[in-house]
Scaffold this motif. Structure first.
Motif, PDB file in Angstrom:
ATOM      1  N   LYS A 290      28.309  12.400 -75.329  1.00  0.00           N
ATOM      2  CA  LYS A 290      28.861  13.330 -74.347  1.00  0.00           C
ATOM      3  C   LYS A 290      28.449  12.943 -72.928  1.00  0.00           C
ATOM      4  O   LYS A 290      29.142  13.253 -71.962  1.00  0.00           O
ATOM      5  N   ALA A 291      27.307  12.267 -72.787  1.00  0.00           N
ATOM      6  CA  ALA A 291      26.790  11.927 -71.466  1.00  0.00           C
ATOM      7  C   ALA A 291      27.528  10.745 -70.849  1.00  0.00           C
ATOM      8  O   ALA A 291      27.792  10.733 -69.646  1.00  0.00           O
ATOM      9  N   ALA A 292      27.859   9.741 -71.665  1.00  0.00           N
ATOM     10  CA  ALA A 292      28.494   8.539 -71.119  1.00  0.00           C
ATOM     11  C   ALA A 292      29.618   8.069 -72.040  1.00  0.00           C
ATOM     12  O   ALA A 292      29.525   6.989 -72.635  1.00  0.00           O
ATOM     13  N   PRO A 293      30.678   8.865 -72.156  1.00  0.00           N
ATOM     14  CA  PRO A 293      31.755   8.469 -73.086  1.00  0.00           C
ATOM     15  C   PRO A 293      32.473   7.197 -72.670  1.00  0.00           C
ATOM     16  O   PRO A 293      32.868   6.402 -73.517  1.00  0.00           O
ATOM     17  N   TRP A 294      32.623   6.992 -71.347  1.00  0.00           N
ATOM     18  CA  TRP A 294      33.358   5.810 -70.907  1.00  0.00           C
ATOM     19  C   TRP A 294      32.540   4.540 -71.083  1.00  0.00           C
ATOM     20  O   TRP A 294      33.117   3.446 -71.208  1.00  0.00           O
ATOM     21  N   ALA A 295      31.240   4.662 -71.110  1.00  0.00           N
ATOM     22  CA  ALA A 295      30.413   3.496 -71.430  1.00  0.00           C
ATOM     23  C   ALA A 295      30.636   3.083 -72.886  1.00  0.00           C
ATOM     24  O   ALA A 295      30.759   1.886 -73.199  1.00  0.00           O
ATOM     25  N   ILE A 296      30.708   4.065 -73.772  1.00  0.00           N
ATOM     26  CA  ILE A 296      30.996   3.778 -75.172  1.00  0.00           C
ATOM     27  C   ILE A 296      32.401   3.200 -75.323  1.00  0.00           C
ATOM     28  O   ILE A 296      32.640   2.274 -76.104  1.00  0.00           O
ATOM     29  N   TYR A 297      33.343   3.743 -74.555  1.00  0.00           N
ATOM     30  CA  TYR A 297      34.707   3.227 -74.576  1.00  0.00           C
ATOM     31  C   TYR A 297      34.730   1.758 -74.144  1.00  0.00           C
ATOM     32  O   TYR A 297      35.440   0.937 -74.742  1.00  0.00           O
ATOM     33  N   GLY A 298      33.941   1.426 -73.124  1.00  0.00           N
ATOM     34  CA  GLY A 298      33.842   0.027 -72.682  1.00  0.00           C
ATOM     35  C   GLY A 298      33.267  -0.868 -73.767  1.00  0.00           C
ATOM     36  O   GLY A 298      33.718  -2.015 -73.936  1.00  0.00           O
ATOM     37  N   VAL A 299      32.295  -0.350 -74.511  1.00  0.00           N
ATOM     38  CA  VAL A 299      31.719  -1.126 -75.616  1.00  0.00           C
ATOM     39  C   VAL A 299      32.789  -1.391 -76.675  1.00  0.00           C
ATOM     40  O   VAL A 299      32.899  -2.505 -77.202  1.00  0.00           O
ATOM     41  N   PHE A 300      33.588  -0.360 -76.976  1.00  0.00           N
ATOM     42  CA  PHE A 300      34.691  -0.543 -77.935  1.00  0.00           C
ATOM     43  C   PHE A 300      35.647  -1.634 -77.458  1.00  0.00           C
ATOM     44  O   PHE A 300      36.092  -2.479 -78.254  1.00  0.00           O
ATOM     45  N   LEU A 301      35.970  -1.618 -76.181  1.00  0.00           N
ATOM     46  CA  LEU A 301      36.881  -2.623 -75.641  1.00  0.00           C
ATOM     47  C   LEU A 301      36.314  -4.027 -75.805  1.00  0.00           C
ATOM     48  O   LEU A 301      37.014  -4.957 -76.222  1.00  0.00           O
ATOM     49  N   ILE A 302      35.036  -4.186 -75.465  1.00  0.00           N
ATOM     50  CA  ILE A 302      34.406  -5.498 -75.568  1.00  0.00           C
ATOM     51  C   ILE A 302      34.387  -5.978 -77.017  1.00  0.00           C
ATOM     52  O   ILE A 302      34.698  -7.137 -77.306  1.00  0.00           O
ATOM     53  N   VAL A 303      34.038  -5.082 -77.927  1.00  0.00           N
ATOM     54  CA  VAL A 303      33.984  -5.457 -79.344  1.00  0.00           C
ATOM     55  C   VAL A 303      35.370  -5.851 -79.852  1.00  0.00           C
ATOM     56  O   VAL A 303      35.531  -6.869 -80.537  1.00  0.00           O
ATOM     57  N   PHE A 304      36.379  -5.055 -79.502  1.00  0.00           N
ATOM     58  CA  PHE A 304      37.734  -5.353 -79.950  1.00  0.00           C
ATOM     59  C   PHE A 304      38.191  -6.708 -79.425  1.00  0.00           C
ATOM     60  O   PHE A 304      38.787  -7.507 -80.166  1.00  0.00           O
ATOM     61  N   MET A 305      37.926  -6.987 -78.161  1.00  0.00           N
ATOM     62  CA  MET A 305      38.399  -8.244 -77.587  1.00  0.00           C
ATOM     63  C   MET A 305      37.597  -9.432 -78.108  1.00  0.00           C
ATOM     64  O   MET A 305      38.119 -10.548 -78.198  1.00  0.00           O
ATOM     65  N   PRO A 309      40.618 -11.448 -80.281  1.00  0.00           N
ATOM     66  CA  PRO A 309      41.103 -11.910 -78.967  1.00  0.00           C
ATOM     67  C   PRO A 309      42.620 -11.919 -78.849  1.00  0.00           C
ATOM     68  O   PRO A 309      43.152 -11.888 -77.734  1.00  0.00           O
ATOM     69  N   THR A 310      43.339 -11.984 -79.963  1.00  0.00           N
ATOM     70  CA  THR A 310      44.803 -11.933 -79.934  1.00  0.00           C
ATOM     71  C   THR A 310      45.333 -10.544 -80.268  1.00  0.00           C
ATOM     72  O   THR A 310      46.529 -10.388 -80.535  1.00  0.00           O
ATOM     73  N   GLY A 311      44.476  -9.547 -80.257  1.00  0.00           N
ATOM     74  CA  GLY A 311      44.892  -8.189 -80.545  1.00  0.00           C
ATOM     75  C   GLY A 311      44.891  -7.889 -82.034  1.00  0.00           C
ATOM     76  O   GLY A 311      44.696  -8.781 -82.870  1.00  0.00           O
ATOM     77  N   VAL A 312      45.120  -6.630 -82.357  1.00  0.00           N
ATOM     78  CA  VAL A 312      45.133  -6.223 -83.761  1.00  0.00           C
ATOM     79  C   VAL A 312      46.265  -6.917 -84.508  1.00  0.00           C
ATOM     80  O   VAL A 312      46.088  -7.396 -85.634  1.00  0.00           O
ATOM     81  N   ALA A 313      47.438  -6.986 -83.890  1.00  0.00           N
ATOM     82  CA  ALA A 313      48.575  -7.646 -84.540  1.00  0.00           C
ATOM     83  C   ALA A 313      48.291  -9.122 -84.785  1.00  0.00           C
ATOM     84  O   ALA A 313      48.662  -9.675 -85.828  1.00  0.00           O
ATOM     85  N   GLY A 314      47.623  -9.783 -83.831  1.00  0.00           N
ATOM     86  CA  GLY A 314      47.273 -11.182 -84.021  1.00  0.00           C
ATOM     87  C   GLY A 314      46.302 -11.385 -85.169  1.00  0.00           C
ATOM     88  O   GLY A 314      46.440 -12.339 -85.947  1.00  0.00           O
ATOM     89  N   LEU A 315      45.309 -10.494 -85.289  1.00  0.00           N
ATOM     90  CA  LEU A 315      44.366 -10.588 -86.395  1.00  0.00           C
ATOM     91  C   LEU A 315      45.070 -10.399 -87.739  1.00  0.00           C
ATOM     92  O   LEU A 315      44.788 -11.129 -88.704  1.00  0.00           O
ATOM     93  N   ILE A 316      45.989  -9.442 -87.795  1.00  0.00           N
ATOM     94  CA  ILE A 316      46.723  -9.211 -89.044  1.00  0.00           C
ATOM     95  C   ILE A 316      47.566 -10.432 -89.399  1.00  0.00           C
ATOM     96  O   ILE A 316      47.651 -10.825 -90.575  1.00  0.00           O
ATOM     97  N   ARG A 317      48.184 -11.060 -88.397  1.00  0.00           N
ATOM     98  CA  ARG A 317      48.968 -12.273 -88.668  1.00  0.00           C
ATOM     99  C   ARG A 317      48.086 -13.393 -89.211  1.00  0.00           C
ATOM    100  O   ARG A 317      48.472 -14.111 -90.133  1.00  0.00           O
TER     101      ARG A 317
END
Length: 341
Positions: A290-305, A309-317
């Motif tokens: 609750k204190a730093a939700p956008w920091a956690i969101y940034g972590v999610f972005l970094i992990v996903f990328m 690196p080619t996105g979810v669709a690229g990984l599935i392909r």
């Protein structure tokens, strides 16, 4: 002499058809299995999927970078809201009108943008996204836009014969529009225009030498992309029941870009994955901290990328390709064993 094998449907085609059927069943059953609030969230995810598909056609398939598509989303939302609030137009009729208005606006914006490429085009569209909230607040437009107070929309009632709640009905309305828009995009991108869009992205000089009207294709692509985003904006306004300038800040445009990259560039189905990400991951991040939700969101972005690196669709392909190769090797080895025996 070996007998010729009878022609059979490719396994990948059968798998794809089964997958589409299962997806359709899940999508239709979903609003009956979750709460109304979850139905509202999934409806917004479908709305974002339409907008992401439009932006992906521009950026992923045609190579034009836009950081201001939130402006076209706002135009579509306000067209729907004004038509419903001021003129009593039925909600379903405002959607194609919003799409037509944004098609014209995107095409006209795309004409002068032809002189810009890469980061310069990105900055021009960024300026459009930044300016849109102030334009909507302009005092001479307040009679139509409601100024900073915005416009409140009455939620449409579901037809009595359906037996659905308002949220469930809007879910199916948006789902129907989504299917139509995805089919149109699929046909467009796999036709002559789609090949021209990709050719301009990859080899613009060669495409022009082959007779492709690059200026017209790029302008039309910008217009069609804006049309998709405008349709999404109109549906979003109907679902949320409210429009205001502060709902369409530059953050919306950046969020759409994030969804396109996470879902996968130059991927039609990637729009679904990206929409689910931008709709639900911020909520997950808020639940984690609750204190730093956008920091956690940034972590999610970094992990996903980092992981995809080619996105979810690229990984599935990639995973599907590896499974197909493994299956082909197994079939080839079993066939060799039968021949030797």
């Amino acid at each position: 002499m070996a007998e010729p094998h009878a022609p059979t449907r490719k396994p990948s085609t059968r798998v794809r058809l089964v997958g589409l059927l299962l997806l359709a069943v899940v999508a239709c059953a979903l609003p009956f299995l979750v709460s109304n609030y979850r139905v509202f969230q999934f409806t917004l995810a479908l709305v974002y999927a339409i907008a992401l598909l439009g932006l992906n056609m521009l950026t992923g398939y045609n190579g034009q970078i836009s950081l201001g598509h939130g402006a076209f989303y706002a135009i579509g939302a306000y067209v729907a809201a004004i038509l419903m609030d001021r003129f009593g137009v039925p909600y379903w009729l405002t959607v194609p009108v919003a799409g037509a208005v944004c098609l014209l606006a995107g095409f006209l914006f795309g004409l002068p943008a032809l002189r810009l490429e890469g980061l310069y085009l990105a900055l021009a569209t960024f300026a459009l996204g930044v300016a849109m909230p102030q334009i909507l607040k302009y005092k001479h437009f307040e009679h139509w836009t409601g100024g900073a107070q915005g416009i409140v929309i009455v939620k449409p009632e579901a037809p009595e014969w359906t037996g659905l709640t308002q949220d469930q009905w809007l879910y199916f309305v948006v789902l129907g529009v989504l299917v139509v828009m995805f089919v149109l995009a699929w046909n467009l991108l796999r036709g002559r225009i789609g090949r021209a869009m990709v050719a301009i992205r990859d080899q613009p000089i060669a495409a022009q030498a082959m007779g492709v009207d690059t200026a017209m294709v790029k302008s039309l692509t910008f217009g069609v992309s804006a049309m998709y985003t405008g349709v999404a904006g109109a549906l979003g306004a109907i679902v949320v029941q409210f429009v205001a300038p502060d709902s369409f800040t530059i953050f919306l445009s950046i969020t759409l870009v994030v969804g396109v990259v996470i879902g996968g560039l130059a991927s039609i189905q990637g729009a679904i994955y990206g929409a689910l990400f931008i709709q639900f991951i911020p909520n997950v991040a808020d639940q984690i901290s609750k204190a730093a939700p956008w920091a956690i969101y940034g972590v999610f972005l970094i992990v996903f990328m980092y992981v995809m690196p080619t996105g979810v669709a690229g990984l599935i392909r990639i995973l599907a390709g590896r499974l197909r190769q493994r299956r082909e090797r197994a079939e080839s080895s079993s066939l060799t064993q039968k021949e030797t025996s």
